[in-house]
Scaffold this active site. Sequence first.
Site, short mmCIF file in Angstrom:
data_model
loop_
_atom_site.label_atom_id
_atom_site.label_comp_id
_atom_site.label_asym_id
_atom_site.label_seq_id
_atom_site.Cartn_x
_atom_site.Cartn_y
_atom_site.Cartn_z
NE ARG A 99 -18.07 12.12 7.25
CZ ARG A 99 -16.85 11.97 6.77
NH1 ARG A 99 -16.37 10.76 6.59
NH2 ARG A 99 -16.12 13.01 6.47
CD GLU A 159 -11.16 3.18 4.48
OE1 GLU A 159 -10.59 4.12 3.88
OE2 GLU A 159 -12.30 2.77 4.18
CG LEU A 207 -7.30 12.33 5.28
CD1 LEU A 207 -7.18 13.70 4.61
CD2 LEU A 207 -6.96 11.24 4.28
N GLY A 222 0.82 -1.21 0.00
CA GLY A 222 0.00 0.00 0.00
C GLY A 222 0.85 1.26 0.00
CB SER A 249 -15.79 17.78 0.94
OG SER A 249 -15.33 18.05 2.23
CG LEU A 302 -2.61 9.95 3.03
CD1 LEU A 302 -3.73 10.82 3.60
CD2 LEU A 302 -1.37 10.79 2.81
CB ALA A 303 -1.86 3.86 6.12
C1 LIG Z 1 -13.98 10.64 -1.77
C2 LIG Z 1 -13.36 10.47 -0.43
C3 LIG Z 1 -13.00 11.58 0.31
C4 LIG Z 1 -12.43 11.45 1.57
N1 LIG Z 1 -12.09 12.56 2.27
C5 LIG Z 1 -11.53 12.43 3.49
C6 LIG Z 1 -11.17 13.58 4.24
O1 LIG Z 1 -11.33 14.70 3.81
N2 LIG Z 1 -10.60 13.39 5.45
C7 LIG Z 1 -10.38 12.15 5.97
O2 LIG Z 1 -9.86 12.05 7.08
N3 LIG Z 1 -10.71 11.05 5.26
C8 LIG Z 1 -11.27 11.15 4.05
N4 LIG Z 1 -11.61 10.03 3.35
C9 LIG Z 1 -11.18 8.72 3.83
C10 LIG Z 1 -9.68 8.52 3.50
O3 LIG Z 1 -9.42 9.03 2.21
C11 LIG Z 1 -9.24 7.08 3.53
O4 LIG Z 1 -9.72 6.44 4.66
C12 LIG Z 1 -7.73 6.99 3.53
O5 LIG Z 1 -7.18 7.74 2.48
C13 LIG Z 1 -7.26 5.55 3.43
O6 LIG Z 1 -5.86 5.55 3.37
P1 LIG Z 1 -5.06 4.19 3.39
O7 LIG Z 1 -3.63 4.56 3.23
O8 LIG Z 1 -5.45 3.38 4.54
O9 LIG Z 1 -5.55 3.39 2.08
P2 LIG Z 1 -5.65 3.81 0.54
O10 LIG Z 1 -5.38 5.23 0.29
O11 LIG Z 1 -6.93 3.24 0.06
O12 LIG Z 1 -4.46 3.03 -0.13
C14 LIG Z 1 -4.49 1.64 -0.30
C15 LIG Z 1 -3.20 1.22 -0.97
O13 LIG Z 1 -3.10 -0.20 -0.94
C16 LIG Z 1 -2.77 -0.69 -2.22
N5 LIG Z 1 -3.31 -2.05 -2.31
C17 LIG Z 1 -4.54 -2.49 -1.95
N6 LIG Z 1 -4.62 -3.81 -2.11
C18 LIG Z 1 -3.42 -4.21 -2.57
C19 LIG Z 1 -2.87 -5.47 -2.95
N7 LIG Z 1 -3.58 -6.59 -2.84
N8 LIG Z 1 -1.60 -5.51 -3.42
C20 LIG Z 1 -0.86 -4.37 -3.54
N9 LIG Z 1 -1.32 -3.17 -3.18
C21 LIG Z 1 -2.58 -3.10 -2.71
C22 LIG Z 1 -3.36 0.31 -3.17
O14 LIG Z 1 -2.72 0.23 -4.41
C23 LIG Z 1 -3.08 1.61 -2.43
O15 LIG Z 1 -1.75 2.01 -2.70
C24 LIG Z 1 -12.21 10.16 2.10
C25 LIG Z 1 -12.59 9.03 1.37
C26 LIG Z 1 -13.18 9.19 0.13
C27 LIG Z 1 -13.64 7.97 -0.58
#
Ligand SMILES: Cc1cc2nc3c(=O)[nH]c(=O)nc-3n(C[C@H](O)[C@H](O)[C@H](O)COP(=O)(O)OP(=O)(O)OC[C@H]3O[C@@H](n4cnc5c(N)ncnc54)[C@H](O)[C@@H]3O)c2cc1C
Length: 714
Positions: free
Chosen positions: A405, A500, A516, A103, A352, A106-107
Amino acid sequence: MQEKAAQIVEKVVEETVEKVSGIVAEKAEMVAQAAKEVGKEAKTIAKEAAEVAKPAPKATKVITPEMAKIPAGPLEKKWTNYKDHQKLVNPANKRKLDVIVVGTGLAGASAAASLAEMGFNVLNFCIQDSPRRAHSIAAQGGINAAKNYQNDGDSVYRLFYDTIKGGDYRAREANVYRLAEVSNNIIDQCVAQGVPFAREYGGLLDNRSFGGAQVSRTFYAKGQTGQQLLLGAYSALSRQIGKGKVKMYSRYEMLDIVMIKDENGEQRARGIIARNLVTGRIERFFAHAVVIGSGGYGNTFFLSTNAMASNGSAAMQMYRHGAYFANPCYAQIHPTCIPKHGDFQSKLTLMSESLRNDGRIWVPKKLEDAKRLQAGEIKGRDIPEEDRDYYLERRYPAFGNLVPRDVASRAAKERCDAGYGVNNTGLAVFLDFSEAIQRLGKDVVAQKYGNLFQMYEKIVDENPYENPMMIFPAIHYTMGGIWVDYELQTSVKGLFCIGEANFSDHGANRLGASALMQGLADGYFVLPYTIQNYLSDQIGVPRMSTDLPEFAEAEKAVEQKIEKLMSIQGKRSVDSIHKELGLIMWDFVGMGRTAAGLKEAIQKIDALKKEFWTNVYIPGKADSLNNELEKALRLADFIEIGRLMAVDALHREESCGGHFREEYQTPDGEALRQDDKFSYVGCWKYTGEDSEPELIKEPLDYEFTERKTRNYKA
Ligand SMILES: Cc1cc2nc3c(=O)[nH]c(=O)nc-3n(C[C@H](O)[C@H](O)[C@H](O)COP(=O)(O)OP(=O)(O)OC[C@H]3O[C@@H](n4cnc5c(N)ncnc54)[C@H](O)[C@@H]3O)c2cc1C
């Protein structure tokens, strides 16, 4: 007295159920045995008998605070104490240790960059063609932190408290407090990276408000906060790629985790099997620890605000290897999305939550006005002020349009169900800026929300400065996810889960701008400490060869699964089956859930699973770029997740946060928790392909907050 009687009755019922299922199981075994002896289709009969004997999910194990590794001591000292006493890895040893991070959201990106900066060797994977395209880039509204820049009474405790309350008292206190504590570090880190947060005229960082809070603590970069934060994390990651400390694998999809037994016979995560999405080649990768930051599983519903590639497969791979899946039924439905407008749609768009700072939500007071709106005879702006029902301000005077929400979504559904919806399907409410434009002027509104207004106009073909926007709830985020302890380690040794994808901090409902915060807290500030506690014991473990039988077997299983899918050559496209799953989920596991509906959902999902495995059609070949194959592999897991969500929702006989069981509501339609029975994290353990998962509970004791009924009215 009454409570005691209820407890006795409950105990008797429980014991009776246990006895009866024991007797049934015994009888079933006898029947099966007899059938075997007479040689009459013994296998079928035995299977049927075993089916009958299958007891309802029952928690046999409990996760204690010690098992969850929650440090002792006062809340505000736990994290400091932990950091003071955890085991460290010295710089020379860090160079010997490899970590896989799946992944680049952001995480994942923040974790990969931080671990490499510390000296570990990192292998980082993502599906997209660039780490910058992870779903996190879509985040719009902002990120919370307890800086109290507005001097409006904010504090670390208040952010902690709001998050616990927002999550309807279903989150772990120690984790949430730590999240609030490190929130301020995140802002400092990102500002240092050059993230262009919005600033006030005098140059100081600006804030706005999000739901579930009475302070302004949300930092933002117009409506593109996720994009700017991800660029910050990506620049840190790129630096480490340039230095050779991170090896980046874009367009690679992990298809399984490789487990190897240690000298004590305990399974540990030691690598992954991934498919090169461009060539179709299956490859093996070793590491001393595996970190998964694969995002949420909201796309189980087919239509959602998530990016199209967001999926739950990594979570299912962890689950199948013994990682508990916690609270799968907690999914967030966001109240402000552009309504669905056709059957051929494959994506929903978020407007948003920040828009609720200045936008006011309403529907007509009169049913005849609603009917004329639905028929397209009038527009929202034609309805005079006195005929508008600002139902959130009416029902929740203290928080108004900024209720959380789950509350806002249910209130919109209630108005639409009562016939007051404002678009042609009757499934929309207005989000109106006319008052804000009068108060602030169009230019100020455009400065704050311009890109969101532009996006709305492009999709709906209507100018939101002139006529109120139409919005409706949509699936947006999943609070449930893989269970992790305080160290972000799953129930499998050496397997960590961040962002997430894990269940950790949001309870039954996430507050806006907290995802985030959690993703970056996990990646920049928590995991880099906690993973050392694990890795410090691994310094003597040499790099393992990927020729080991465990790698070969895992690779073979992946190849066989792909072959099986490719050989079906049925009549239905992947999307048509996914759409059907989405409808089942929305109708029965969506905003309102009932026992009967959830049972029906489970049956329908089981039938759909059969349909998928016998009638899906995947064109092309497995050994080259094949989007349909990618989607099919993900759908196979979405089907399993959908079922698990329904099973969890069925067992949780209460309403809390995003989980609304219609049988459990107050007379005025608010969620009714059952703290005496369900104040726990529901962790599901995989028990085999065709058997029911086992329920394991992590009780939630509230030591530092008083559990109350959530009240946003006064
Ligand atoms: C439209 C929208 C707006 C949002 N706005 C906000 C906001 O304003 N504030 C807020 O706090 N939150 C917001 N959120 C929620 C927030 O964006 C997400 O919860 C957060 O970005 C998730 O980050 P993450 O790093 O956990 O996962 P993600 O950003 O989903 O990244 C997942 C990563 O895992 C990789 N991956 C997945 N499966 C595999 C696999 N099997 N093999 C290899 N790679 C894989 C993907 O390629 C990606 O790089 C919003 C969500 C949406 C949908």
